[in-house]
Design a protein around this motif. Structure first.
Motif, PDB file in Angstrom:
ATOM      1  N   PRO A 159     -49.632  25.534   6.554  1.00 38.43           N
ATOM      2  CA  PRO A 159     -50.655  26.079   7.458  1.00 38.43           C
ATOM      3  C   PRO A 159     -50.709  27.603   7.499  1.00 38.43           C
ATOM      4  O   PRO A 159     -49.684  28.281   7.542  1.00 38.43           O
ATOM      5  N   THR A 160     -51.944  28.081   7.492  1.00 29.63           N
ATOM      6  CA  THR A 160     -52.176  29.525   7.633  1.00 29.63           C
ATOM      7  C   THR A 160     -52.937  29.836   8.908  1.00 29.63           C
ATOM      8  O   THR A 160     -53.152  30.995   9.224  1.00 29.63           O
ATOM      9  N   VAL A 161     -53.339  28.788   9.628  1.00 29.96           N
ATOM     10  CA  VAL A 161     -54.027  28.970  10.913  1.00 29.96           C
ATOM     11  C   VAL A 161     -53.403  28.025  11.940  1.00 29.96           C
ATOM     12  O   VAL A 161     -52.837  26.988  11.587  1.00 29.96           O
ATOM     13  N   SER A 162     -53.540  28.381  13.194  1.00 31.26           N
ATOM     14  CA  SER A 162     -52.911  27.629  14.283  1.00 31.26           C
ATOM     15  C   SER A 162     -53.347  26.175  14.337  1.00 31.26           C
ATOM     16  O   SER A 162     -52.521  25.278  14.506  1.00 31.26           O
ATOM     17  N   VAL A 205     -36.904  25.281  15.380  1.00 35.26           N
ATOM     18  CA  VAL A 205     -36.823  26.715  15.090  1.00 35.26           C
ATOM     19  C   VAL A 205     -37.941  27.120  14.130  1.00 35.26           C
ATOM     20  O   VAL A 205     -38.589  28.148  14.322  1.00 35.26           O
ATOM     21  N   GLY A 206     -38.187  26.306  13.113  1.00 34.64           N
ATOM     22  CA  GLY A 206     -39.247  26.607  12.154  1.00 34.64           C
ATOM     23  C   GLY A 206     -40.615  26.655  12.813  1.00 34.64           C
ATOM     24  O   GLY A 206     -41.436  27.527  12.516  1.00 34.64           O
ATOM     25  N   VAL A 207     -40.863  25.721  13.722  1.00 37.00           N
ATOM     26  CA  VAL A 207     -42.149  25.701  14.431  1.00 37.00           C
ATOM     27  C   VAL A 207     -42.296  26.957  15.284  1.00 37.00           C
ATOM     28  O   VAL A 207     -43.353  27.604  15.278  1.00 37.00           O
ATOM     29  N   SER A 208     -41.252  27.303  16.006  1.00 38.50           N
ATOM     30  CA  SER A 208     -41.314  28.510  16.839  1.00 38.50           C
ATOM     31  C   SER A 208     -41.508  29.753  15.984  1.00 38.50           C
ATOM     32  O   SER A 208     -42.329  30.619  16.306  1.00 38.50           O
ATOM     33  N   ALA A 209     -40.788  29.840  14.881  1.00 39.97           N
ATOM     34  CA  ALA A 209     -40.911  31.003  13.994  1.00 39.97           C
ATOM     35  C   ALA A 209     -42.305  31.071  13.383  1.00 39.97           C
ATOM     36  O   ALA A 209     -42.898  32.159  13.289  1.00 39.97           O
ATOM     37  N   ARG A 210     -42.847  29.923  12.990  1.00 38.85           N
ATOM     38  CA  ARG A 210     -44.192  29.927  12.393  1.00 38.85           C
ATOM     39  C   ARG A 210     -45.248  30.303  13.419  1.00 38.85           C
ATOM     40  O   ARG A 210     -46.202  31.017  13.106  1.00 38.85           O
ATOM     41  N   ALA A 211     -45.092  29.842  14.653  1.00 40.70           N
ATOM     42  CA  ALA A 211     -46.038  30.208  15.713  1.00 40.70           C
ATOM     43  C   ALA A 211     -46.025  31.720  15.938  1.00 40.70           C
ATOM     44  O   ALA A 211     -47.080  32.343  16.108  1.00 40.70           O
ATOM     45  N   VAL A 212     -44.847  32.322  15.905  1.00 39.06           N
ATOM     46  CA  VAL A 212     -44.743  33.781  16.054  1.00 39.06           C
ATOM     47  C   VAL A 212     -45.405  34.470  14.867  1.00 39.06           C
ATOM     48  O   VAL A 212     -46.156  35.437  15.037  1.00 39.06           O
ATOM     49  N   LEU A 271     -47.838  33.435  13.127  1.00 44.71           N
ATOM     50  CA  LEU A 271     -49.294  33.287  13.250  1.00 44.71           C
ATOM     51  C   LEU A 271     -49.856  34.090  14.427  1.00 44.71           C
ATOM     52  O   LEU A 271     -51.065  34.087  14.642  1.00 44.71           O
ATOM     53  N   GLY A 272     -48.966  34.753  15.170  1.00 50.30           N
ATOM     54  CA  GLY A 272     -49.404  35.588  16.295  1.00 50.30           C
ATOM     55  C   GLY A 272     -49.683  34.809  17.568  1.00 50.30           C
ATOM     56  O   GLY A 272     -50.306  35.335  18.493  1.00 50.30           O
ATOM     57  N   THR A 273     -49.223  33.559  17.627  1.00 58.11           N
ATOM     58  CA  THR A 273     -49.446  32.724  18.806  1.00 58.11           C
ATOM     59  C   THR A 273     -48.143  32.032  19.211  1.00 58.11           C
ATOM     60  O   THR A 273     -47.996  30.823  19.023  1.00 58.11           O
ATOM     61  N   PRO A 274     -47.197  32.761  19.806  1.00 58.49           N
ATOM     62  CA  PRO A 274     -45.904  32.163  20.155  1.00 58.49           C
ATOM     63  C   PRO A 274     -46.013  30.942  21.074  1.00 58.49           C
ATOM     64  O   PRO A 274     -45.209  30.020  20.966  1.00 58.49           O
ATOM     65  N   ALA A 275     -47.015  30.929  21.954  1.00 61.12           N
ATOM     66  CA  ALA A 275     -47.163  29.795  22.871  1.00 61.12           C
ATOM     67  C   ALA A 275     -47.537  28.509  22.140  1.00 61.12           C
ATOM     68  O   ALA A 275     -47.420  27.420  22.695  1.00 61.12           O
ATOM     69  N   LEU A 276     -47.969  28.626  20.908  1.00 61.22           N
ATOM     70  CA  LEU A 276     -48.337  27.467  20.104  1.00 61.22           C
ATOM     71  C   LEU A 276     -47.142  26.541  19.865  1.00 61.22           C
ATOM     72  O   LEU A 276     -47.319  25.335  19.683  1.00 61.22           O
ATOM     73  N   ALA A 277     -45.938  27.069  19.912  1.00 57.06           N
ATOM     74  CA  ALA A 277     -44.747  26.274  19.618  1.00 57.06           C
ATOM     75  C   ALA A 277     -44.623  25.082  20.561  1.00 57.06           C
ATOM     76  O   ALA A 277     -44.315  23.970  20.124  1.00 57.06           O
ATOM     77  N   ARG A 302     -39.105  33.668   5.849  1.00 57.66           N
ATOM     78  CA  ARG A 302     -40.357  33.232   6.463  1.00 57.66           C
ATOM     79  C   ARG A 302     -40.192  31.775   6.914  1.00 57.66           C
ATOM     80  O   ARG A 302     -39.444  31.011   6.313  1.00 57.66           O
ATOM     81  N   ALA A 303     -40.916  31.411   7.949  1.00 58.65           N
ATOM     82  CA  ALA A 303     -40.801  30.064   8.511  1.00 58.65           C
ATOM     83  C   ALA A 303     -41.135  28.988   7.479  1.00 58.65           C
ATOM     84  O   ALA A 303     -40.556  27.901   7.504  1.00 58.65           O
ATOM     85  N   ARG A 304     -42.046  29.281   6.580  1.00 60.05           N
ATOM     86  CA  ARG A 304     -42.407  28.289   5.564  1.00 60.05           C
ATOM     87  C   ARG A 304     -41.193  27.828   4.772  1.00 60.05           C
ATOM     88  O   ARG A 304     -41.073  26.667   4.409  1.00 60.05           O
ATOM     89  N   LEU A 305     -40.288  28.745   4.499  1.00 59.42           N
ATOM     90  CA  LEU A 305     -39.088  28.385   3.740  1.00 59.42           C
ATOM     91  C   LEU A 305     -38.162  27.492   4.551  1.00 59.42           C
ATOM     92  O   LEU A 305     -37.440  26.664   3.988  1.00 59.42           O
ATOM     93  N   LEU A 306     -38.168  27.638   5.878  1.00 56.55           N
ATOM     94  CA  LEU A 306     -37.355  26.761   6.723  1.00 56.55           C
ATOM     95  C   LEU A 306     -37.840  25.314   6.606  1.00 56.55           C
ATOM     96  O   LEU A 306     -37.033  24.385   6.532  1.00 56.55           O
TER      97      LEU A 306
END
Length: 165
Positions: free
Chosen positions: A66-69, A3-10, A12-18, A133-137
């Motif tokens: 991370p702040t970039v994909s 869930v954290g990875v998916s939330a962080r990808a969203v 960062l503006g790149t949901p497919a990154l998850a 925020r995903a970082r907190l997860l």
């Protein structure tokens, strides 16, 4: 973690990154498992479990940065390195700590609680992802391997660093 990875990808503006992140976590897990199995390690199984659990916690903590994909992808691989060794050591620790006649029951409980805990983690992670925020997860996930490490460390005999015979 999923869930954290998916939330962080969203975020960062790149949901497919998850999906790529999860694949790299699996690749890290395979690499970690192969390296772990390929050599002999010092110390007893429980000592190793404590060390690898702390490494897993550190990997989870790194995922909050991370702040970039590209950085998220690389750190997801690194975070996966401890996954297979932790699973192997958890099973071995259980097998060594339970009398032979109780092992089947112990492993049944272990598997049930692991699956239940994973499901509960995804449920809570999803609920929290809507609020935090995903970082907190990722930082919240650090507590789980640290608690495991502390509980196993508490069972180690004092002064030897090895298991009791």
């Amino acid at each position: 973690m999923e869930v954290g990875v998916s939330a962080r990808a969203v975020e960062l503006g790149t949901p497919a990154l998850a999906g790529r992140c999860l694949a790299l976590w699996a690749a890290g897990s395979v690499t970690g498992g192969l390296v772990f199995a390929a050599r002999s390690w010092r110390g007893g199984v429980r000592s190793q479990y404590v060390i690898i659990s702390v490494c897993a916690a550190a990997g989870f903590a790194l995922l909050s940065a991370p702040t970039v994909s590209g950085m998220l992808l690389a750190l997801r691989y690194v975070a996966g390195l401890a996954t297979s060794p932790v699973a192997t050591l958890a099973s071995t620790t259980l097998a060594e700590g339970v009398p032979q006649e109780l092992r089947t029951k112990a492993f049944a409980w272990f598997a049930s609680l692991s699956a239940g805990g994973g499901s509960l983690g995804i449920l809570l992670g999803g609920a929290l992802a809507d609020q935090l925020r995903a970082r907190l997860l990722f930082l919240a996930a650090v507590a789980l391997p640290l608690l495991a490490a502390l509980s196993v460390a508490a069972a180690l005999p004092r002064g030897t660093g090895e298991e009791a015979a």
